[in-house]
Scaffold this active site. Structure first.
Site, PDB file in Angstrom:
ATOM      1  N   SER A  27      -5.204  -5.090  -7.780  1.00  0.00           N
ATOM      2  CA  SER A  27      -4.937  -3.838  -7.091  1.00  0.00           C
ATOM      3  C   SER A  27      -4.273  -2.840  -8.050  1.00  0.00           C
ATOM      4  CB  SER A  27      -4.088  -4.108  -5.839  1.00  0.00           C
ATOM      5  OG  SER A  27      -4.093  -3.013  -4.974  1.00  0.00           O
ATOM      6  N   HIS A  76      -8.967  -8.016   0.517  1.00  0.00           N
ATOM      7  CA  HIS A  76      -8.236  -7.474  -0.616  1.00  0.00           C
ATOM      8  C   HIS A  76      -7.471  -8.545  -1.388  1.00  0.00           C
ATOM      9  CE1 HIS A  76      -6.323  -4.323  -2.959  1.00  0.00           C
ATOM     10  NE2 HIS A  76      -5.126  -4.761  -2.628  1.00  0.00           N
ATOM     11  N   ASP A 101     -12.605  -5.712   1.770  1.00  0.00           N
ATOM     12  CA  ASP A 101     -11.375  -5.038   1.334  1.00  0.00           C
ATOM     13  C   ASP A 101     -11.319  -3.644   1.951  1.00  0.00           C
ATOM     14  OD1 ASP A 101      -9.255  -3.868  -0.051  1.00  0.00           O
ATOM     15  OD2 ASP A 101      -9.871  -4.682  -1.985  1.00  0.00           O
TER      16      ASP A 101
END
Length: 270
Positions: A90, A235, A204
């Site tokens: 991320s 995610h 996600d």
């Protein structure tokens, strides 16, 4: 071979614990089974939150410690200094190209759910998705989204007259947003030479199609990049069914074994 694990947003612990999932612990144990060492550490905002009361940048939060971790690994017995890789998740994946620019000891990047746009635009899309999750956007949600959009627009244009400590979107100071204003992770990655593995889960809702498509367009035909996507993963790279939800994060889960195998195989091939 070894990897440094670089966290997503927020004050993460060394396991990158999110609800019922410990993303980095799963990666560390899975890679260890394949003979690959990992370095995990508490994120600075977790270990030293008092350092983040005034003006600071994303380098203070993320980049500098990752660079130091890579340099530390190079000195460790049993670690091959020519086979050190970075796994960013991320926000950590978003900053991986900048980390690579500043760390001489890296030999490849693994990007997991990497944002490819300005962070304020990613945040706005996240809030929009959450507002739509129940099927409708009520008046209060519309007003909140308008506020977030206005804050995002101001981040793109605010001038030097705004004090560095002024809190803006996500309660992050102006210094943080100013530092990110001219940073484009895709352009930064294109300017580098390191091999890359880019991974994305189709479920996600935090890093979504506009980000994923930018990585595909930029590196889909680039021989130094390998791109993988996983229809069932969210995610956190945990498998599930249907659209991803915030509630799903609370359920104990594990990083999908195929993801760990793909990372290990890619490292072995380089």
């Amino acid at each position: 071979p070894s990897v440094v694990l670089v966290h997503g947003s927020g004050p993460n612990d060394r396991n990158e614990t999110v609800g019922g999932t410990r993303v980095f612990l799963d990666l560390a144990e899975g890679l260890a089974d394949r003979g690959i060492a990992t370095l995990r550490y508490e994120k600075r905002t977790k270990e030293h939150p008092g350092e983040f009361a005034g003006a600071y940048t994303i380098d203070d939060e993320t980049t500098d410690d990752a660079v130091a971790a890579i340099a530390f690994l190079e000195t460790q017995p049993g670690i091959d200094p020519k086979r050190i890789y970075l796994v960013g998740h991320s926000q950590g994946a978003m900053m991986a190209p900048r980390i690579a620019q500043r760390a001489s000891g890296l030999h490849g990047l693994i990007l997991m759910a990497a944002p490819a746009r300005h962070l304020e635009d990613v945040v706005y899309d996240q809030f929009t998705w959450l507002a739509k999750a129940d099927g409708t956007i009520d008046a209060n949600e519309k007003a909140e989204l308008a506020r977030i959009k206005a804050m995002g627009d101001s981040i793109k244009t605010f001038g030097a007259d705004v004090p560095a400590t002024t809190l803006m979107l996500n309660n992050l100071p102006a210094s943080y947003w100013r530092d990110l204003r001219d940073y484009d992770p895709v352009v930064a990655a294109e300017s580098g030479t390191l091999p890359m593995l880019v991974l994305q889960g189709d479920r996600d809702f935090q890093v979504t199609a506009p980000d994923w498509s930018r990585w595909q367009v930029a590196f889909g035909s680039d021989r130094r990049a390998t791109i993988r996507h996983y229809p069932a993963l969210n995610h956190l790279f945990v498998a599930g069914n249907g659209p991803g939800t915030m509630a799903e994060y609370a359920t104990p889960g594990h990083v999908d074994a195929q993801v760990i195998a793909d990372i290990a195989t890619w490292i072995d091939s380089h």
